[in-house]
Design a protein around this motif. Structure first.
Motif: not given
Length: 227
Positions: A113-124
């Motif tokens: 599964l590959l998750i690509t975030l809209f906003d990098e600040h939400t990754i954690k």
């Protein structure tokens, strides 16, 4: 002098519905409905019934979705639906977010599964949610600032059985929840013993517990787990 023979009268038997006279009018029993088949007519009882049905249906539907997700995992199919239970908490918002509200989820090579975030600040925050969701086999790996990879291993026999065991515990929780709703509604309604209302509420409870049992039985077959 000949005698006239008495005439013998043979009564005619007419089969059909009986009639009762009420103030000069006959009322047929053909339209009578047994008490056990009469619908709830009291407005307050009807409203309570609707509330109970909504609560029971919500519980049964939640369990159905949980088992559908477990069945997908047990089959070994890798789909974005595997992550549907994930809820993400962000410090800037009071509500929890579904993963698809914050990212796209795709499948690579049929196994990852590959998750690509809209906003990098939400990754954690997404990583934290993936760790705490306790979905078997889900171990996130950060690929870059906006991407998370999750390799999904093929489920073992023990893993499939564990999925069923977890669902079995949830099924009992749903049964308890449905029975509690039944008791609460009956207590609020203060229905008479052997009343139509009591019978209808019991039928409602049996129906939704039956739905939970059916969903669990289907998952048991899908996982091959012992009962």
């Amino acid at each position: 002098m000949s005698r006239t023979q008495p005439t013998h009268f043979t009564p005619r038997l007419v089969f059909g519905s009986r009639s009762y006279a009420t103030k000069g009018k006959a009322k047929s029993t053909a339209t009578f409905v047994p008490g056990s088949k009469q619908p709830i007519t009291d407005e307050a009882a009807r409203q309570e019934y609707d509330k109970a049905e909504t609560a029971m249906k919500t519980a049964a539907e939640w369990f159905r979705k949980e088992c559908a997700s477990s069945e997908v995992r047990a089959s070994g199919r890798v789909t974005p639906a595997l992550l549907s239970p994930v809820r993400v908490k962000l410090p800037s918002a009071e509500k929890e977010f579904k993963l698809e509200e914050l990212a796209t989820v795709g499948v690579r090579d049929g196994t990852t599964l590959l998750i690509t975030l809209f906003d990098e600040h939400t990754i954690k925050h997404v990583e934290s949610a993936l760790h705490t969701c306790k979905i078997p086999g889900v171990v996130p790996h950060r690929y870059d600032d906006r991407t998370i990879k999750i390799p999904i291993p093929k489920p073992t026999v023990d893993a499939r059985h564990a999925l069923y065991a977890a669902a079995k515990r949830k099924a009992e929780e749903m049964r308890v929840q449905i029975r509690k709703q039944h008791s609460l509604s009956v207590k609020r309604g203060k229905f008479e013993k052997h009343s139509v209302e009591l019978e209808e509420f019991q039928k409602l409870t049996d129906r939704y517990i039956g739905e939970v049992d059916k969903v669990l039985a289907n998952l048991q077959k899908a996982t091959g787990a012992p009962k």
